[in-house]
Design a protein around this motif. Structure first.
Motif, mmCIF file in Angstrom:
data_model
loop_
_atom_site.group_PDB
_atom_site.id
_atom_site.type_symbol
_atom_site.label_atom_id
_atom_site.label_comp_id
_atom_site.label_asym_id
_atom_site.label_seq_id
_atom_site.Cartn_x
_atom_site.Cartn_y
_atom_site.Cartn_z
ATOM 1 N N CYS A 1 36.140 35.142 50.847
ATOM 2 C CA CYS A 1 36.441 35.585 49.415
ATOM 3 C C CYS A 1 37.943 35.490 49.023
ATOM 4 O O CYS A 1 38.705 36.062 49.856
ATOM 5 C CB CYS A 1 35.930 36.952 49.374
ATOM 6 S SG CYS A 1 36.211 38.012 48.080
ATOM 7 N N ARG B 1 39.665 37.615 47.419
ATOM 8 C CA ARG B 1 40.051 38.870 47.138
ATOM 9 C C ARG B 1 40.002 39.811 48.331
ATOM 10 O O ARG B 1 40.804 40.336 48.766
ATOM 11 C CB ARG B 1 39.115 39.635 46.089
ATOM 12 C CG ARG B 1 39.590 39.539 44.661
ATOM 13 C CD ARG B 1 41.056 39.828 44.341
ATOM 14 N NE ARG B 1 41.471 39.543 42.968
ATOM 15 C CZ ARG B 1 41.171 40.367 41.899
ATOM 16 N NH1 ARG B 1 40.607 41.482 42.185
ATOM 17 N NH2 ARG B 1 41.633 39.836 40.895
ATOM 18 N N CYS B 2 39.048 39.850 48.880
ATOM 19 C CA CYS B 2 39.039 40.723 49.934
ATOM 20 C C CYS B 2 38.853 40.020 51.739
ATOM 21 O O CYS B 2 38.908 40.651 52.342
ATOM 22 C CB CYS B 2 37.630 41.868 49.911
ATOM 23 S SG CYS B 2 36.032 40.861 50.494
ATOM 24 N N CYS C 1 33.344 37.030 46.593
ATOM 25 C CA CYS C 1 32.062 37.810 47.182
ATOM 26 C C CYS C 1 31.482 38.507 46.159
ATOM 27 O O CYS C 1 32.361 38.730 44.765
ATOM 28 C CB CYS C 1 32.220 38.677 48.582
ATOM 29 S SG CYS C 1 32.917 40.215 47.850
ATOM 30 N N CYS D 1 33.604 41.628 44.633
ATOM 31 C CA CYS D 1 34.856 41.216 44.047
ATOM 32 C C CYS D 1 34.534 40.537 42.806
ATOM 33 O O CYS D 1 35.451 40.867 41.963
ATOM 34 C CB CYS D 1 35.643 40.481 45.034
ATOM 35 S SG CYS D 1 36.232 41.198 46.630
HETATM 36 ZN ZN LIG Z 1 35.325 39.863 48.014
#
Ligand SMILES: [Zn+2]
Ligand SMILES: [Zn+2]
Length: 126
Positions: free
Chosen positions: A44, A46-47, A82, A85
């Motif tokens: 992902c 983002r995370c 994901c 996110c």
């Molecule tokens: Zn994520």
């Protein structure tokens, strides 16, 4: 002797047209998702959560310019996110600096306390 040909609306044809359109869209979506999954590591953006065959269905393709028809072959308009996110991305909850790809998960958002702002608001209101 009368031969009665049933005259009914050509539902089968209509169904096929609808099915064709839907299949074309699904194929296109599957197409760019498959390409994006080949192009990028299953992480992902983002995370930094990592994915494998077992949970890759939770990894989605985000279009950076939000235009699902803009699918350059080099993947420059795609970002693997994901589902969580991806939700955030579209709801614009997160407006802070983006974590670098492959970096640590952002923790700035975690320290954010909405009640502190509320308290400040109440104080100023008086
Ligand atoms: Zn994520
Ligand atoms: Zn998106």
């Amino acid at each position: 002797m009368t031969t009665r040909k049933p005259v009914k609306p050509d539902l089968a044809r209509l169904d096929r047209v609808v099915a064709d359109a839907r299949r074309a869209r699904e194929e296109r979506e599957r197409g760019y998702r498959a390409r994006a999954l080949k192009l990028f590591p299953w992480i992902c953006g983002r995370c930094a959560r990592e994915f494998d065959q077992g949970n890759v269905h939770e990894l989605t393709v985000h279009h950076k310019d939000h235009d699902h028809d803009n699918n350059p072959p080099d993947g420059s308009n795609w970002e693997l996110l994901c589902v969580y996110c991806h939700d955030n991305e579209h709801q614009r909850y997160v407006d802070g600096p983006r974590p670098l790809a492959g970096g640590d998960a952002p923790n700035a958002a975690v320290t954010h306390t909405p009640f502190a702002e509320l308290a400040a608001l109440l104080k100023n209101g008086k």
